[in-house]
Scaffold this motif. Structure first.
Motif, PDB file in Angstrom:
ATOM      1  N   GLY A  59       0.824  -1.197   0.000  1.00  0.00           N
ATOM      2  CA  GLY A  59       0.000   0.000   0.000  1.00  0.00           C
ATOM      3  C   GLY A  59       0.860   1.249   0.000  1.00  0.00           C
ATOM      4  O   GLY A  59       2.075   1.200   0.244  1.00  0.00           O
ATOM      5  N   LEU A  60       0.249   2.388  -0.272  1.00  0.00           N
ATOM      6  CA  LEU A  60       1.000   3.639  -0.398  1.00  0.00           C
ATOM      7  C   LEU A  60       1.755   3.982   0.878  1.00  0.00           C
ATOM      8  O   LEU A  60       2.928   4.368   0.834  1.00  0.00           O
ATOM      9  N   ASN A  61       1.102   3.849   2.032  1.00  0.00           N
ATOM     10  CA  ASN A  61       1.789   4.172   3.290  1.00  0.00           C
ATOM     11  C   ASN A  61       2.953   3.228   3.549  1.00  0.00           C
ATOM     12  O   ASN A  61       4.017   3.648   4.022  1.00  0.00           O
ATOM     13  N   SER A  62       2.765   1.957   3.225  1.00  0.00           N
ATOM     14  CA  SER A  62       3.834   0.974   3.415  1.00  0.00           C
ATOM     15  C   SER A  62       5.007   1.265   2.490  1.00  0.00           C
ATOM     16  O   SER A  62       6.176   1.137   2.890  1.00  0.00           O
ATOM     17  N   LEU A  63       4.713   1.645   1.262  1.00  0.00           N
ATOM     18  CA  LEU A  63       5.771   1.979   0.313  1.00  0.00           C
ATOM     19  C   LEU A  63       6.544   3.212   0.777  1.00  0.00           C
ATOM     20  O   LEU A  63       7.785   3.257   0.668  1.00  0.00           O
ATOM     21  N   ARG A  64       5.846   4.202   1.281  1.00  0.00           N
ATOM     22  CA  ARG A  64       6.514   5.408   1.764  1.00  0.00           C
ATOM     23  C   ARG A  64       7.404   5.105   2.960  1.00  0.00           C
ATOM     24  O   ARG A  64       8.514   5.637   3.071  1.00  0.00           O
ATOM     25  N   TYR A  65       6.929   4.224   3.849  1.00  0.00           N
ATOM     26  CA  TYR A  65       7.739   3.870   5.006  1.00  0.00           C
ATOM     27  C   TYR A  65       8.993   3.109   4.564  1.00  0.00           C
ATOM     28  O   TYR A  65      10.098   3.402   5.035  1.00  0.00           O
ATOM     29  N   ALA A  66       8.823   2.139   3.677  1.00  0.00           N
ATOM     30  CA  ALA A  66       9.966   1.367   3.184  1.00  0.00           C
ATOM     31  C   ALA A  66      10.973   2.272   2.480  1.00  0.00           C
ATOM     32  O   ALA A  66      12.194   2.130   2.661  1.00  0.00           O
ATOM     33  N   GLU A  67      10.487   3.201   1.690  1.00  0.00           N
ATOM     34  CA  GLU A  67      11.366   4.135   0.976  1.00  0.00           C
ATOM     35  C   GLU A  67      12.183   4.967   1.961  1.00  0.00           C
ATOM     36  O   GLU A  67      13.394   5.164   1.789  1.00  0.00           O
ATOM     37  N   ALA A  68      11.530   5.450   3.017  1.00  0.00           N
ATOM     38  CA  ALA A  68      12.220   6.281   4.005  1.00  0.00           C
ATOM     39  C   ALA A  68      13.261   5.470   4.774  1.00  0.00           C
ATOM     40  O   ALA A  68      14.371   5.949   5.032  1.00  0.00           O
ATOM     41  N   LEU A  69      12.925   4.239   5.134  1.00  0.00           N
ATOM     42  CA  LEU A  69      13.873   3.409   5.876  1.00  0.00           C
ATOM     43  C   LEU A  69      15.070   3.034   5.007  1.00  0.00           C
ATOM     44  O   LEU A  69      16.218   3.075   5.461  1.00  0.00           O
ATOM     45  N   LEU A  70      14.818   2.709   3.747  1.00  0.00           N
ATOM     46  CA  LEU A  70      15.920   2.376   2.845  1.00  0.00           C
ATOM     47  C   LEU A  70      16.826   3.586   2.610  1.00  0.00           C
ATOM     48  O   LEU A  70      18.048   3.444   2.514  1.00  0.00           O
ATOM     49  N   ALA A  71      16.239   4.768   2.523  1.00  0.00           N
ATOM     50  CA  ALA A  71      17.042   5.980   2.351  1.00  0.00           C
ATOM     51  C   ALA A  71      17.968   6.182   3.548  1.00  0.00           C
ATOM     52  O   ALA A  71      19.133   6.576   3.394  1.00  0.00           O
ATOM     53  N   LEU A  72      17.448   5.894   4.742  1.00  0.00           N
ATOM     54  CA  LEU A  72      18.251   6.027   5.947  1.00  0.00           C
ATOM     55  C   LEU A  72      19.402   5.023   5.947  1.00  0.00           C
ATOM     56  O   LEU A  72      20.556   5.381   6.221  1.00  0.00           O
ATOM     57  N   LEU A  73      19.114   3.776   5.604  1.00  0.00           N
ATOM     58  CA  LEU A  73      20.146   2.739   5.624  1.00  0.00           C
ATOM     59  C   LEU A  73      21.183   2.945   4.527  1.00  0.00           C
ATOM     60  O   LEU A  73      22.395   2.827   4.767  1.00  0.00           O
TER      61      LEU A  73
END
Length: 239
Positions: free
Chosen positions: A125-139
Motif C-alpha cells: 500500500g501507499l503508506n507501506s511503500l513510503r515507510y519502506a522508501e524512508a527506511l531504505l534511504a536512511l540505511l
C-alpha cells in the motif's frame, strides 16, 4: 385498545434499534473496520459485521473492496500510515532506526491483533511503500550495501511483527495482569529440573524471565542493528 398500545410482555427481550445508516465510502468502511478490530479483535471482523455497523448490507461493501482480504490489506496500510517516517537526515542513523522500530511496534500494539495480517505478507500500500522508501534511504545513506539494506528491512519487520503478535496473544489470554505469577511458575519449574541433565537451564532459570518486554525488544534491536553497523562504510553511499 389499539395493538400498538399493548405493552410487550416483560419476559420478551427488547428489540434493538436498527443501526443508523451512514454515508458509505471506502474511508467509512475502513474507519468502521478498524474500530471493530480495536474493540473486538481481528477474528471478530467480517464484511457482515462492518456492514451492520454502517447500517447497510454486506453486498454494498463490495463496491469498495473486492473481498475481506483486500479490506484487511488496506486496513493494515492505514495503520502503517500512523507510524512516523524514519528521517534520512538523522544525525545518528542507528538511533533513528531503533526509534522507528519502537514506533512501529507501538502503533501495531495499539490495534489489538491486527498485526497478524502482516505475517507472510509483503505490504504494497501507499503508506507501506513510503515507510519502506524512508527506511531504505536512511540505511543506504549510512553506507550500508544494497543487499544488506533490503534484507535488514525484511528481518527488522519480522522482529517487530513477532513481538507485537506475541503481545496481542498474551493480552487475549488475560496474562496482562497475571504475567508475574505465570513467569514465576516457569522459573520455578526450570529451577526444579534435574541439574545433572539440564545444568544450564537450572543455572539460568532466574535469568530466563528477567527483563520487561521493552527491555527485551531493545536487546533484539541492539543485536540486529549493531551487527548491521558492521556493514556501514564511513564515507556513506550504497554499493
Amino acid at each position: 385498545m389499539p395493538a400498538a398500545a399493548i405493552p410487550a410482555p416483560p419476559w420478551r427481550a427488547p428489540k434493538k434499534a436498527p443501526a443508523a445508516r451512514q454515508p458509505l465510502s471506502a474511508e467509512a468502511v475502513l474507519s468502521t473496520a478498524l474500530r471493530l478490530v480495536d474493540r473486538d479483535g481481528l477474528d471478530a471482523l467480517s464484511m457482515r459485521r462492518v456492514a451492520q455497523e454502517l447500517g447497510t448490507g454486506a453486498a454494498s461493501l463490495y463496491a469498495y473492496f473486492a473481498n475481506k482480504d483486500e479490506l484487511l490489506e488496506q486496513l493494515l496500510d492505514r495503520v502503517v500510515g500512523e507510524i512516523p517516517l524514519p528521517r534520512a537526515d538523522a544525525p545518528d542513523w542507528k538511533a533513528e532506526v531503533k526509534r522507528a522500530c519502537f514506533a512501529s511496534r507501538n502503533v501495531f500494539r495499539s490495534h489489538r491483533d491486527l498485526v497478524r495480517v502482516a505475517r507472510a505478507n509483503i505490504p504494497t500500500g501507499l503508506n507501506s511503500l513510503r515507510y519502506a522508501e524512508a527506511l531504505l534511504a536512511l540505511l543506504r545513506g549510512a553506507g550500508i550495501p544494497d543487499r544488506i539494506c533490503a534484507w535488514a528491512m525484511d528481518q527488522m519487520s519480522m522482529v517487530i511483527i513477532a513481538d507485537a503478535v506475541e503481545q496481542s496473544i498474551h493480552e487475549e489470554l488475560g496474562r496482562r495482569t497475571e504475567a508475574e505469577p505465570y513467569l514465576n511458575q516457569v522459573r520455578d519449574y526450570l529451577a526444579a529440573l534435574p541439574a545433572d541433565e539440564f545444568p544450564n537451564l537450572v543455572a539460568l532459570a532466574p535469568t530466563m524471565i528477567e527483563g520487561s518486554g521493552d527491555e527485551r525488544f531493545q536487546f533484539a534491536l541492539d543485536l540486529m542493528i549493531d551487527g548491521l553497523a558492521t556493514y556501514a562504510r564511513p564515507s556513506g553511499g550504497a554499493a
